[in-house]
Design a protein around this motif. Structure first.
Motif, PDB file in Angstrom:
ATOM      1  N   GLN A  87       0.861  -1.173   0.000  1.00  5.54           N
ATOM      2  CA  GLN A  87       0.000   0.000   0.000  1.00  5.54           C
ATOM      3  C   GLN A  87       0.900   1.226   0.000  1.00  5.54           C
ATOM      4  N   VAL A  88       0.963   1.930  -1.110  1.00  2.00           N
ATOM      5  CA  VAL A  88       1.831   3.101  -1.240  1.00  2.00           C
ATOM      6  C   VAL A  88       0.982   4.350  -1.059  1.00  2.00           C
ATOM      7  N   GLY A  89       1.192   5.026   0.061  1.00  2.00           N
ATOM      8  CA  GLY A  89       0.417   6.225   0.362  1.00  2.00           C
ATOM      9  C   GLY A  89       1.277   7.460   0.244  1.00  2.00           C
ATOM     10  N   VAL A  90       0.839   8.412  -0.563  1.00  2.00           N
ATOM     11  CA  VAL A  90       1.562   9.668  -0.760  1.00  2.00           C
ATOM     12  C   VAL A  90       0.843  10.758   0.021  1.00  2.00           C
ATOM     13  N   CYS A  91       1.564  11.398   0.946  1.00  3.04           N
ATOM     14  CA  CYS A  91       0.939  12.469   1.719  1.00  3.04           C
ATOM     15  C   CYS A  91       0.715  13.676   0.817  1.00  3.04           C
ATOM     16  N   THR A  92      -0.522  14.131   0.768  1.00  2.74           N
ATOM     17  CA  THR A  92      -0.863  15.327  -0.019  1.00  2.74           C
ATOM     18  C   THR A  92      -1.477  16.395   0.875  1.00  2.74           C
ATOM     19  N   PRO A 140       8.576  15.927   1.510  1.00  2.00           N
ATOM     20  CA  PRO A 140       7.375  15.112   1.333  1.00  2.00           C
ATOM     21  C   PRO A 140       7.623  13.640   1.680  1.00  2.00           C
ATOM     22  N   VAL A 141       6.607  13.028   2.267  1.00  2.00           N
ATOM     23  CA  VAL A 141       6.741  11.678   2.811  1.00  2.00           C
ATOM     24  C   VAL A 141       5.828  10.706   2.056  1.00  2.00           C
ATOM     25  N   VAL A 142       6.357   9.519   1.801  1.00  2.00           N
ATOM     26  CA  VAL A 142       5.591   8.415   1.244  1.00  2.00           C
ATOM     27  C   VAL A 142       5.630   7.285   2.274  1.00  2.00           C
ATOM     28  N   MET A 143       4.510   6.590   2.444  1.00  2.00           N
ATOM     29  CA  MET A 143       4.494   5.427   3.329  1.00  2.00           C
ATOM     30  C   MET A 143       4.170   4.171   2.524  1.00  2.00           C
ATOM     31  N   VAL A 144       4.845   3.098   2.848  1.00  2.00           N
ATOM     32  CA  VAL A 144       4.549   1.793   2.248  1.00  2.00           C
ATOM     33  C   VAL A 144       4.173   0.850   3.377  1.00  2.00           C
ATOM     34  N   ARG A 165       7.735  -3.668  -7.171  1.00  2.00           N
ATOM     35  CA  ARG A 165       7.129  -4.533  -8.182  1.00  2.00           C
ATOM     36  C   ARG A 165       8.103  -5.600  -8.666  1.00  2.00           C
ATOM     37  N   ALA A 166       9.395  -5.276  -8.642  1.00  2.00           N
ATOM     38  CA  ALA A 166      10.398  -6.238  -9.110  1.00  2.00           C
ATOM     39  C   ALA A 166      10.813  -7.220  -8.029  1.00  2.00           C
ATOM     40  N   GLY A 167      10.322  -7.031  -6.797  1.00  2.00           N
ATOM     41  CA  GLY A 167      10.683  -7.932  -5.715  1.00  2.00           C
ATOM     42  C   GLY A 167      12.032  -7.651  -5.099  1.00  2.00           C
ATOM     43  N   ARG A 168      12.605  -6.480  -5.388  1.00  2.00           N
ATOM     44  CA  ARG A 168      13.882  -6.126  -4.786  1.00  2.00           C
ATOM     45  C   ARG A 168      13.680  -5.653  -3.346  1.00  2.00           C
ATOM     46  N   GLN A 169      14.688  -5.866  -2.524  1.00  6.80           N
ATOM     47  CA  GLN A 169      14.597  -5.490  -1.123  1.00  6.80           C
ATOM     48  C   GLN A 169      14.570  -3.972  -0.991  1.00  6.80           C
ATOM     49  N   VAL A 170      13.646  -3.486  -0.194  1.00 11.33           N
ATOM     50  CA  VAL A 170      13.483  -2.049   0.020  1.00 11.33           C
ATOM     51  C   VAL A 170      13.537  -1.792   1.519  1.00 11.33           C
ATOM     52  N   GLN A 171      14.352  -0.807   1.918  1.00 12.56           N
ATOM     53  CA  GLN A 171      14.513  -0.495   3.330  1.00 12.56           C
ATOM     54  C   GLN A 171      13.891   0.867   3.633  1.00 12.56           C
ATOM     55  N   PRO A 172      12.935   0.932   4.550  1.00 12.72           N
ATOM     56  CA  PRO A 172      12.359   2.226   4.911  1.00 12.72           C
ATOM     57  C   PRO A 172      13.405   3.163   5.500  1.00 12.72           C
ATOM     58  N   THR A 173      13.126   4.456   5.428  1.00 14.94           N
ATOM     59  CA  THR A 173      14.023   5.428   6.036  1.00 14.94           C
ATOM     60  C   THR A 173      14.106   5.229   7.536  1.00 14.94           C
ATOM     61  N   ARG A 174      12.965   4.946   8.139  1.00 17.49           N
ATOM     62  CA  ARG A 174      12.879   4.695   9.582  1.00 17.49           C
ATOM     63  C   ARG A 174      11.926   3.534   9.791  1.00 17.49           C
ATOM     64  N   GLY A 175      12.121   2.813  10.867  1.00 16.36           N
ATOM     65  CA  GLY A 175      11.177   1.760  11.197  1.00 16.36           C
ATOM     66  C   GLY A 175      11.590   0.391  10.728  1.00 16.36           C
ATOM     67  N   ALA A 176      10.664  -0.546  10.906  1.00 19.85           N
ATOM     68  CA  ALA A 176      10.943  -1.957  10.646  1.00 19.85           C
ATOM     69  C   ALA A 176      11.034  -2.232   9.148  1.00 19.85           C
ATOM     70  N   PRO A 177      11.675  -3.333   8.781  1.00 17.19           N
ATOM     71  CA  PRO A 177      11.705  -3.738   7.365  1.00 17.19           C
ATOM     72  C   PRO A 177      10.285  -3.963   6.854  1.00 17.19           C
ATOM     73  N   LEU A 178      10.132  -3.849   5.554  1.00 17.99           N
ATOM     74  CA  LEU A 178       8.809  -4.010   4.965  1.00 17.99           C
ATOM     75  C   LEU A 178       8.341  -5.455   5.029  1.00 17.99           C
ATOM     76  N   CYS A 179       7.040  -5.611   5.195  1.00 13.97           N
ATOM     77  CA  CYS A 179       6.394  -6.902   4.997  1.00 13.97           C
ATOM     78  C   CYS A 179       5.147  -6.643   4.155  1.00 13.97           C
ATOM     79  N   THR A 180       4.444  -7.685   3.769  1.00 11.83           N
ATOM     80  CA  THR A 180       3.288  -7.504   2.905  1.00 11.83           C
ATOM     81  C   THR A 180       2.142  -6.853   3.675  1.00 11.83           C
TER      82      THR A 180
END
Length: 270
Positions: A87-92, A140-144, A165-180
């Motif tokens: 879930q990719v949320g863009v703060c507007t 500006p901040v995006v949340m996944v 989308r490619a399944g590559r590892q993505v690390q948030p700027t802060r916080g826990a690693p991503l999960c589904t």
């Protein structure tokens, strides 16, 4: 035509969810208080709150399906239709918008070929605009899946969704690693996060967020004196020096400057 009653979960799924639901309900003196985490629980099962999930929550809490539906449709954190793994949320909201959030959101819509609250064809990414991530220091901040990606640009945001989308590892700027998204929903239901290092992972707030905390601890900062209009403040900063905030200096506005009085009140938009 009126919809038929929602089908039940398969027997094995129902038994598993009932065990989890009873554990959740036992945390509260009033079972009705367990509705929000129960909605996260059923969302963790199917990725969104289905009619079957609504029926399950109603039966477990002895509520009507109308009562459950009223809550599930009130909060945007509960999905009403199938959504992506991320879930990719863009703060507007105001600050993120003027710092580039609006541009990020528009470019992501074009880049992904989806509109607001829509999911890419591969089922990986659901894009939505959200009102505030409570991280204005990093706009500006995006949340996944509710993890922070700070100080984004259209280019970094597009690389982010491409990596997801490619399944590559993505690390948030802060916080826990991503999960589904489903895994995130189960954690939000109140169950332990079993991923190694996830609980220990955290992120600090920005300097502006911590000023009040430092003052509360007695870590006083140097006083800043703003002189009356037309006078020079003691220890005034030299011209061209940087202010912490635009509020540190008098502002020439129609409301506060006698030389530029505001006109008579008008209807909005006039």
């Amino acid at each position: 035509m009126p919809q038929l009653p929602a089908p039940d979960y398969p027997a094995d799924v129902r038994a598993r969810l009932e065990a989890d639901a009873k554990e959740i309900i036992a945390r509260y003196p009033d079972s009705r208080s367990a509705l929000l985490p129960l909605l996260h629980l059923v969302q963790a099962e199917e990725g969104y709150v289905t009619r079957t999930g609504v029926r399950f929550c109603a039966e477990m809490l002895e509520l009507t399906t109308a009562e459950v539906t009223a809550v599930s449709t009130f909060y945007s954190m509960y999905r009403r239709k199938p959504s992506g793994d991320y879930q990719v949320g863009v703060c507007t909201n105001t600050l993120c918008a003027v710092m580039g959030g609006d541009a990020i959101f528009e470019e992501l819509k074009e880049h992904l070929g989806v509109g607001n609250n829509e999911t890419t064809e591969d089922g990986k990414v659901t894009l939505e605009h959200i009102e505030c991530n409570a991280a204005c220091d990093f706009a500006p901040v995006v949340m996944v899946n509710w993890e922070f990606f700070d100080n984004q640009t259209p280019e970094t945001a597009k690389r982010l969704v491409d990596d997801l989308r490619a399944g590559r590892q993505v690390q948030p700027t802060r916080g826990a690693p991503l999960c589904t998204y489903k895994e995130t929903a189960r954690i939000l239901a109140g169950f332990p996060d079993r991923r190694p290092g996830a609980v220990e992972a955290t992120g600090g707030a920005g300097p502006a967020s911590l000023i009040g905390l430092r003052l509360a601890k007695g870590e006083q900062q140097a006083a800043r004196v703003v002189a009356p209009r037309g006078e020079v403040a003691r220890d005034a900063p030299q011209p061209g020096s940087e202010h912490l905030s635009s509020h540190d200096a008098p502002q020439q506005t129609s409301d506060s400057d006698p030389a530029h009085p505001a006109g008579p009140a008008a209807e909005e938009g006039e």
